[in-house]
Design a protein around this motif. Sequence first.
Motif, PDB file in Angstrom:
ATOM      1  N   ILE A  59      16.874  37.079 -19.247  1.00 28.85           N
ATOM      2  CA  ILE A  59      17.408  37.323 -20.590  1.00 28.85           C
ATOM      3  C   ILE A  59      18.911  37.572 -20.526  1.00 28.85           C
ATOM      4  CG2 ILE A  59      17.405  38.928 -22.541  1.00 28.85           C
ATOM      5  CD1 ILE A  59      14.397  39.331 -22.026  1.00 28.85           C
TER       6      ILE A  59
ATOM      7  N   LYS B 263      20.877  34.414 -20.001  1.00 30.16           N
ATOM      8  CA  LYS B 263      20.914  33.496 -21.137  1.00 30.16           C
ATOM      9  C   LYS B 263      21.697  34.041 -22.323  1.00 30.16           C
ATOM     10  CE  LYS B 263      16.535  31.188 -20.062  1.00 30.16           C
ATOM     11  NZ  LYS B 263      15.140  30.941 -20.502  1.00 30.16           N
ATOM     12  N   ARG B 264      21.662  35.365 -22.516  1.00 31.05           N
ATOM     13  CA  ARG B 264      22.193  35.925 -23.758  1.00 31.05           C
ATOM     14  C   ARG B 264      23.432  36.794 -23.592  1.00 31.05           C
ATOM     15  NH1 ARG B 264      16.807  37.612 -27.248  1.00 31.05           N
ATOM     16  NH2 ARG B 264      15.752  35.596 -27.080  1.00 31.05           N
TER      17      ARG B 264
END
Length: 263
Positions: A173, A176-177
């Motif tokens: 996560i 990706k973010r």
Amino acid sequence: MKSKMNTKFLVMTALCISMSIVLRFFSIMITAGGALTMRISFAAIFYVLPGLLFGPLYGAAAGGIVDIIGYILMPMGAYIPVLTLTNILAGYLPAVIWKKIKNISIESLKKYYIAFFAVLTLLGMFNILVIMNMQNSYLGRMLMHFGKKSQYFGVGFILIGAVAFVLLIINNIINKRSSISYSYVYNNFFKLVIATGISGMIVTTINTYFILIFTPAVAAKGFIILWIPRMVEALVFTVVSSYAISILMYSYNALSGRVVKKI
């Protein structure tokens, strides 16, 4: 030039030691039987950092000094010298592992990571199955030698495996973010999770063993009862510490004038 670098390393290590000692004052202490059984703190970030930046010996020195000075300034129970040795190991070991894995691709590391914790989880499930349904078998009798709490081995392995996979999901996560625009943090985070996580598991296990030896009141509870929460705490803090260390390493390299490529 080498002399200047050594001086710089020593100054930075001293600064990290100071920061680590300050953070120890904000620790959450958990005691049992009058002895410290768990310290929830971010102090490890700063005594692990010198080893990762400058070499294992700097980390070992930082770990030992932080433990000794920290105890002098804020004693908690009797001083146990062997725990200073394990704190030296806690500063030394992540740097050694880091040197071995920092040039390995993340995808390869993830495969080994998943395989290891999958096997650990399966072993935990098998342990519980044997204890519940096959106590009279040879393996069941062997496991029962650990006593009535032998089933907690399986619970512990499953719990550790679950936490490990949660950490992997968190890593994905973040990759990706995250809004941080430098690949340095991305690329090092998971490797630091492995380096500090393996070290944390080893040191936590050793510390748990010695706590039981030196504190009879805690020993009555058994190794597994003390080890499981300490291990979970170590793994959970691994993800936070690794992300913080990754950012600090990037900051140090940026301030040192090293080029860090953007994504």
